[in-house]
Structure formats: C-alpha cells, structure tokens
Design a protein around this motif. Structure first.
Motif, short mmCIF file in Angstrom:
data_model
loop_
_atom_site.label_atom_id
_atom_site.label_comp_id
_atom_site.label_asym_id
_atom_site.label_seq_id
_atom_site.Cartn_x
_atom_site.Cartn_y
_atom_site.Cartn_z
N ALA B 50 3.98 50.29 -44.07
CA ALA B 50 4.08 49.37 -42.94
C ALA B 50 4.94 48.18 -43.37
O ALA B 50 5.46 47.43 -42.55
N PRO B 74 6.03 59.30 -40.80
CA PRO B 74 4.83 59.95 -40.26
C PRO B 74 4.24 60.99 -41.23
O PRO B 74 3.03 61.14 -41.31
N ARG B 77 2.16 59.10 -43.71
CA ARG B 77 0.95 58.53 -43.13
C ARG B 77 -0.09 59.58 -42.77
O ARG B 77 -1.28 59.29 -42.75
N ARG B 78 0.37 60.79 -42.50
CA ARG B 78 -0.59 61.86 -42.19
C ARG B 78 -1.39 62.26 -43.44
O ARG B 78 -2.41 62.91 -43.34
N PHE B 84 -8.91 50.49 -41.34
CA PHE B 84 -8.31 49.17 -41.13
C PHE B 84 -9.37 48.07 -41.09
O PHE B 84 -10.49 48.29 -40.62
N ARG B 88 -8.97 48.92 -35.44
CA ARG B 88 -7.93 49.58 -34.63
C ARG B 88 -8.47 50.78 -33.83
O ARG B 88 -7.83 51.84 -33.78
N LEU B 90 -9.37 52.52 -30.26
CA LEU B 90 -8.87 52.38 -28.89
C LEU B 90 -10.07 52.25 -27.96
O LEU B 90 -10.89 53.17 -27.86
N LYS B 93 -10.97 54.75 -25.16
CA LYS B 93 -11.25 56.16 -25.51
C LYS B 93 -12.62 56.23 -26.21
O LYS B 93 -13.00 55.30 -26.92
N ASP B 97 -12.54 61.04 -28.88
CA ASP B 97 -11.08 60.93 -28.71
C ASP B 97 -10.44 60.03 -29.75
O ASP B 97 -9.30 60.26 -30.18
N LEU B 101 -7.63 61.55 -32.30
CA LEU B 101 -6.26 61.03 -32.26
C LEU B 101 -5.49 61.33 -33.55
O LEU B 101 -4.30 61.67 -33.52
N ALA B 102 -6.20 61.21 -34.69
CA ALA B 102 -5.55 61.44 -35.99
C ALA B 102 -5.06 62.87 -36.12
O ALA B 102 -4.11 63.14 -36.87
N ARG B 104 -4.44 64.84 -33.21
CA ARG B 104 -3.53 65.12 -32.09
C ARG B 104 -2.12 64.65 -32.40
O ARG B 104 -1.17 65.26 -31.93
N VAL B 105 -1.98 63.56 -33.17
CA VAL B 105 -0.62 63.13 -33.53
C VAL B 105 0.08 64.21 -34.35
O VAL B 105 1.30 64.23 -34.45
N ARG B 107 -0.28 67.33 -33.61
CA ARG B 107 -0.17 68.43 -32.65
C ARG B 107 -0.99 69.65 -33.09
O ARG B 107 -0.54 70.80 -33.01
N ARG B 149 -12.24 58.88 -38.50
CA ARG B 149 -10.84 59.06 -38.10
C ARG B 149 -9.93 59.15 -39.35
O ARG B 149 -8.96 59.89 -39.36
#
Lengths: 289, 220
Positions: B50, B74, B77-78, B84, B88, B90, B93, B97, B101-102, B104-105, B107, B149
């Motif tokens: 970052a 990316p 980071r994966r 954090f 952080r 959401l 959600k 969810d 998210l971790a 789904r990014v 796919r 997450r």
C-alpha cells in the motif's frame, strides 16, 4: 462475472432514484439526437429524390428550322451531365396545356395562333443536380444560338440546398453536444456511485481485487443506465409516433411523406449502452493501487 | 518469507522508517511493537504494497514490492491476509458476504466460496452469525470476522495491525488463540501491537520500533 452483475444490479436498485433520473435524462438527450438525425435524414431523402423530378426547360426561339432544332438538341445531348433531353414542339406544348386545363380549356378559345414556344425538357444526371452545377449549366445553355430562355427552380434549389447544409451543420453540433451530454451524465452518475463506494473499493483493492474486478460492476451499471435510457427513448418515440404522428398523417397528407428511420430508433438502446460504458470508464479513470 | 533490506520511508520531511533490516521466516510468528507513531503501521503497509519504500528493498515470498504493478499487486495481496486496525468491514454486507469478499475478488466459484467461508467462520467461532450485519456485532466479534476474512483464502502470510486494540483482556486472549492456531497450520504471522500482554511468554520474536528505527529484538 456473475458476482459483478449481482453487485451492479444491487447498486442499480439501491441507488434507484439517482439512476432513474439519469436514465430519463439520457432518454431525453437521445430523443433530441434522434429527432435531429431524423430531420436531416428526411431532408436528405427529399434532396436525393429531387434529381429524379428536377428538370430544366430551354425555350427555343420562334421560327427555327428542323435542322437548327436538331443541332441544338445534339449540342445539349453531347454534354456529360445530361440524362435525357426531350423536344416539345409548339403543338405538343399546347396539347399539354390543354390537358392540364381540363374543363377550363375554353380560355384558349379565340387564340388565332399557338402562343407557346417550342422547348427542350432536360433532365440532368442525379449526381449533377446541385445549385452551382445547374446554374452554370443553365448559363451555358443560354449561350447556345436559338435558345431564347432557360428556366428551372433556381430559388427552390438554392433554398433546399442551404436548408440541407444548415440542418446538417446544426444537426452535427446538436448531436455532438447531446452525445457529450449523455456521456457526461453517465460519467457523473458513475462518479457519484464510485465515490459513495470509495471505502469499499479501497477494501477490495487490499483484498487483492484486480482493476477489472473493481471496474466491471460500474461498467455494467453505466451500460445498463445508458441502455435503459435508450429503451425509454424508444418507448417515448413509439408512443409519439402512434398517438400523434400516425393519427395526424391520416388528415395532413404532408406528414405522410415524412419517414421515421426505424433502424435509428431501434439502435438507441445500443447507442445508450455504448455511451453509458464510455461515461463510466472515463469516470473511473485509472485505478491506482 | 518477509525480507527488508535497508528500508527507509519518509512522509514529506518526517521519517516513518529508517534503514530497517528485517527477516521473517516461513511459518514464523513474530511481533512488531513500539509506541504509537513508531512506524508499525507503515511497516505493515510496505509489506502489502500500500506504500512503497523510498529506499531499500522489500521481498515478500517471490515478489519484490518495488517491481510490482497494477497486474501483480493483486497477486501479492491475495497471498497476504490482513487484519486491519480499523477492521474495514463493509457495513452493508452481512458476515458471510464480508468474509466471502476475499474469495470473490479471486473469482472463485460460489460453491467453493460457501464451503471455505463456513469453515473460516467455524474456526473463529462465528458460524452462528453468518447472516448478521457488522453493526450488530461486538468489537471482539467484528475482529473475528476480520480474521476469518484474512484467513479464508489460505494466505501464506497473515498481518495483524493492533488486532486487540479496543478489546478486553479475555477477548484479546481468544483472538491470540486463533492466531496461534493459524500459525500451527504453517502460516507466517506478523502482529503489530503496543500491547505487551500479547507477546509475553510466547517465546516468539519481538522487534521493537521507536521513531522509525529498529531499536532491539528480543524473545517474548
């Protein structure tokens, strides 16, 4: 992709009012563009049909011999821009006049001699019909020995031509302005949505989302807003066509001559989709990690 | 696994980190400690790219962070699960969810996502809170969602920035037990904290930062 579509649909629903307003504004913008393009299309269509009906009449002097007339005919036919030239004798001219007067041909009674001159009706090739070309052609005809006068719809031709040019210029400007406006609406809508979800996007980046993953829902959303705007404009246009235009054309014959370019109307959702995607891509710019 | 060579980072004229040398082995669990403003968070941010160092070189597994770009960041980071300081999560959600998210990014198909998320939530003992929204959870529960997450994608490194910041001692101890469990599975863990209780008697390496300088290294 499925998840991106789900996200886009969720956001479309969640921000339904701002999205709906954008869709309506886009629909109006697209309608104006379509109206302008349709008008230009119709004027062009009319201008394209015009050469088929357009003709020049060269009136011949009195007392020309057959040889002289044939000489004039051949000197006209020799020119490249001529499609057809037809000789109309004094007698034919009178016959035509009588035919056009129908029952009122008694006005011609009492005439001792035929007052009408012989003439040549000239049809020019389609591509040669333009105000400048026709004028110089008419001038050259006037110089031919034995031709008394040359007549054609000079003013009409000129005004049609300037109307066509004027409409094309105004239409182009309006279309550019409206299309820029539509792109801007999509841009600002997506920008607002993008800012509202800024924290979420930051988190996505830190979780390892690619630019594509972040962009896709917004691109879909922008595309849907644009496309739905297009669909709304088609619906409004169709409603206008059937409720006003269709009914009016039954009573006002001139309206029947106006053509609605169906392809143009049907392409509006696709145009909206394209403009929506463009706007959202500009709005997101380059995503930095 | 994590390697810093002479790394310095400045914000305008202020020094965040100066000439930091650091090496954390694969499967190690280590702590970074120091007072607020010592540079702990900056060090963490440098690991997940970052921030980029102003000088020196950082290597994370096979990645050199200064050579990363929009396509490879990316990927890095994966492989890092981040807990954090500010969670952080959401807020719109639910727990499921947020954790998903971790994945789904990346796919990952939804079927696999479901199994992995439920496993991760089971590990942090939040299986029963799947449908809850973050705002209805306690601080400790939220922290456990963040941990779920962070670990759901089976990262090679887990970074935790003040993971027990506002939690009571019992909850903090529970969080630390989860980290130990993750570490036992072979995941490298680096925890930044100013809370001495977290590393006391752990026998793990503790590196102390002060004013951007690495002042000492000891065993907890």
């Amino acid at each position: 992709m499925t998840y991106s579509i789900k996200l886009a649909l969720q956001s479309l629903w969640h921000e339904k009012w701002i999205n709906f307003l954008s869709m309506l504004t886009i629909a109006m913008g697209l309608l104006v563009v379509t109206l302008v393009v349709s008008s230009i299309y119709n004027v062009n269509l009319f201008a394209r049909k015009l050469p088929e009906k357009f003709f020049i009449v060269a009136y011949l002097k009195e007392g020309l011999t057959e040889k002289e007339t044939q000489h004039i005919m051949s000197s006209i036919k020799d020119r490249g821009s001529i499609a057809r030239a037809k000789y109309i004798s004094k007698a034919d001219a009178l016959k035509e006049l009588k035919a056009s007067l129908k029952d009122a041909d008694y006005v011609l009674e009492g005439l001792d001699e035929n007052p009408l001159p012989a003439s040549i009706e000239i049809r020019m090739k389609k591509e040669a019909v333009g105000p400048e070309a026709v004028k110089s052609f008419a001038d050259s005809l006037r110089k031919i020995e034995g031709i008394d006068d040359v007549q054609y719809g000079e003013k009409f031709l000129l005004s049609l031509h300037s109307m066509k040019t004027g409409m094309e210029t105004i239409g182009l400007i309006l279309t550019v302005v409206m299309i820029s406006g539509i792109v801007f609406i999509c841009y600002s809508t997506v920008k607002i949505l993008f800012y509202r979800r800024k924290d979420e996007i930051e988190t996505l980046k830190l979780l390892g989302a690619t630019r594509g993953f972040i962009r896709t829902p917004f691109v879909i959303e922008g595309g849907v807003i644009g496309a739905v705007g297009g669909i709304i404009s088609v619906i409004i246009a169709a409603a206008f066509y059937f409720s006003v235009f269709y009914k009016l054309s039954a009573t006002v014959p001139v309206i029947r001559a106006v053509v609605f370019p169906t392809e143009l109307f049907l392409s509006l959702p696709a145009v909206g989709l394209f403009l929506g995607i463009t706007g959202s891509l500009i709005a997101m710019g380059r995503i930095r990690f | 696994m994590i390697n810093f060579q002479q790394v310095s980072k400045f914000y305008d004229t202020a020094t965040a980190l100066r000439d930091i040398n650091l090496s954390i082995e694969k499967g190690e669990m280590a702590f970074i400690t120091g007072p607020s403003g010592a540079g702990k968070s900056t060090l963490m941010k440098l690991i997940y790219a970052a921030e980029l160092p102003d000088s020196g070189r950082i290597t994370i597994a096979e990645w050199e962070t200064d050579k990363l770009d929009g396509a490879t960041i990316p990927q890095l980071r994966r492989n890092i699960g981040i807990v954090f300081q500010d969670f952080r999560l959401l807020l719109n959600k639910n727990v499921y969810d947020n954790v998903a998210l971790a994945l789904r990014v990346r796919r990952i198909p939804e079927k696999e996502v479901k199994a992995l998320v439920l496993d991760a939530l089971k590990m942090v003992n939040l299986r029963h809170k799947t449908d809850s929204f973050p705002s209805t959870l306690s601080g400790g529960e939220q922290q456990r969602v963040v941990i779920a997450r962070a670990i759901v994608g089976e990262p090679i490194i887990v970074l935790a920035d003040e993971p027990t910041g506002n939690l009571d001692p019992d909850t903090a101890a529970g969080i630390m037990r989860i980290f130990k469990e993750i570490n036992v599975r072979g995941t490298t863990i680096l925890i930044a904290t100013h809370n001495r209780e977290l590393f006391r008697d752990t026998g793990k390496r503790v590196m102390r930062l002060d004013n951007g300088n690495m002042v000492n290294e000891e065993r907890g």
